[in-house]
Design a protein around this motif. Structure first.
Motif, mmCIF file in Angstrom:
data_model
loop_
_atom_site.group_PDB
_atom_site.id
_atom_site.type_symbol
_atom_site.label_atom_id
_atom_site.label_comp_id
_atom_site.label_asym_id
_atom_site.label_seq_id
_atom_site.Cartn_x
_atom_site.Cartn_y
_atom_site.Cartn_z
ATOM 1 N N GLN A 13 123.227 -152.543 -15.305
ATOM 2 C CA GLN A 13 123.244 -151.174 -16.122
ATOM 3 C C GLN A 13 122.163 -150.854 -17.284
ATOM 4 O O GLN A 13 121.743 -149.657 -17.233
ATOM 5 C CB GLN A 13 124.569 -151.073 -16.990
ATOM 6 N N LEU A 16 118.967 -150.141 -15.436
ATOM 7 C CA LEU A 16 119.029 -148.684 -14.699
ATOM 8 C C LEU A 16 118.611 -147.869 -15.796
ATOM 9 O O LEU A 16 117.603 -146.825 -15.494
ATOM 10 C CB LEU A 16 120.456 -148.440 -14.436
ATOM 11 N N LYS A 20 115.272 -145.549 -15.221
ATOM 12 C CA LYS A 20 115.543 -144.037 -15.482
ATOM 13 C C LYS A 20 114.255 -143.488 -16.465
ATOM 14 O O LYS A 20 113.602 -142.471 -16.032
ATOM 15 C CB LYS A 20 116.753 -143.655 -15.856
ATOM 16 N N VAL A 61 123.848 -148.732 -8.030
ATOM 17 C CA VAL A 61 124.179 -147.465 -8.027
ATOM 18 C C VAL A 61 124.770 -146.871 -6.876
ATOM 19 O O VAL A 61 125.731 -146.090 -6.941
ATOM 20 C CB VAL A 61 122.717 -146.458 -8.294
ATOM 21 N N THR A 64 128.655 -147.802 -7.106
ATOM 22 C CA THR A 64 129.457 -147.124 -8.318
ATOM 23 C C THR A 64 129.468 -145.638 -7.824
ATOM 24 O O THR A 64 130.692 -145.085 -8.071
ATOM 25 C CB THR A 64 128.854 -147.183 -9.539
ATOM 26 N N SER A 65 128.388 -145.202 -7.237
ATOM 27 C CA SER A 65 128.522 -143.634 -6.846
ATOM 28 C C SER A 65 129.556 -143.641 -5.670
ATOM 29 O O SER A 65 130.565 -142.583 -5.691
ATOM 30 C CB SER A 65 127.014 -143.185 -6.521
ATOM 31 N N CYS A 102 118.101 -138.666 -12.279
ATOM 32 C CA CYS A 102 118.289 -139.218 -11.130
ATOM 33 C C CYS A 102 117.483 -140.404 -10.784
ATOM 34 O O CYS A 102 116.464 -140.296 -10.244
ATOM 35 C CB CYS A 102 118.468 -138.428 -10.084
#
Length: 195
Positions: A13, A16, A20, A61, A64-65, A102
């Motif tokens: 997390q 990420l 990003k 990702v 979790t998506s 994204c």
């Protein structure tokens, strides 16, 4: 800096967020270790390289998506327009919750022409994304057209995210949402026209 005990999911997390904001190539192992509250040497206990970590972030990702976003498309107790609205609301929340947009779109732009290393998780993500939306659109369109509309929506949203990152208003994303839902209102006999 004190060393914290962290789980792999917490590292994913936090990594990420760093990826990003900074992108894959600009991010260093020092950046990642610092964001996780670890010494660089301790960080290697969890992940042997930045590449390995990035792949795991992308697969995380995906997972979790699937659980939080894509699964909404298959909740048949909800009408199609509600499923699509909820799908897009959750997608937007996921990409706008932190700075950077994204991670999948960013990583495609940054790495796809340079390396194949991250293509598989990104392809899986966008395939699952478009299949979920196509599943909803199949309530109003033939399968091939539903998939085409889903792919167009993915392109429209990713393009809007790029423009938002450059300073355009987030209303671009709301407009994409509205157009996507409006496409469901086209009767089946009108599906040969370009919505």
């Amino acid at each position: 800096m004190p060393i914290q005990k962290v789980t792999r999911d917490e590292i994913l997390q936090k990594a990420l967020g760093v990826f990003k904001r900074q992108g894959y190539h600009r991010t260093t192992m020092d950046d990642l270790a610092r964001a996780c509250g670890l010494l660089k040497g301790s960080f290697y206990y969890y992940f042997d390289s930045k590449e390995t970590l990035m792949k795991e972030v992308l697969w995380w990702v995906n997972r979790t998506s699937e659980q939080r976003i894509f699964s909404v498309a298959y909740q048949h107790e909800l009408p199609p327009d509600e499923r699509l609205g909820l799908f897009l609301d959750r997608l937007y929340a996921a990409v706008l919750v932190s700075e950077g947009g994204c991670i999948m779109g960013n990583t495609v732009l940054e790495t796809a022409m340079i390396t194949d290393e991250f293509k598989e998780p990104m392809l899986v993500f966008f395939t699952n994304w478009t299949n979920a939306v196509a599943h909803i659109y199949e309530t109003a369109y033939p399968t091939a057209q539903a998939l085409k509309l889903a792919q167009q929506l993915a392109a429209e949203i990713e393009g809007s995210l790029l423009l938002v990152k450059l300073g355009s208003p987030e209303s671009l994303l709301r407009d994409c949402r509205e157009r996507a839902i409006n496409r469901l209102n086209v009767p089946m006999h009108d599906c040969t026209s370009n919505p």
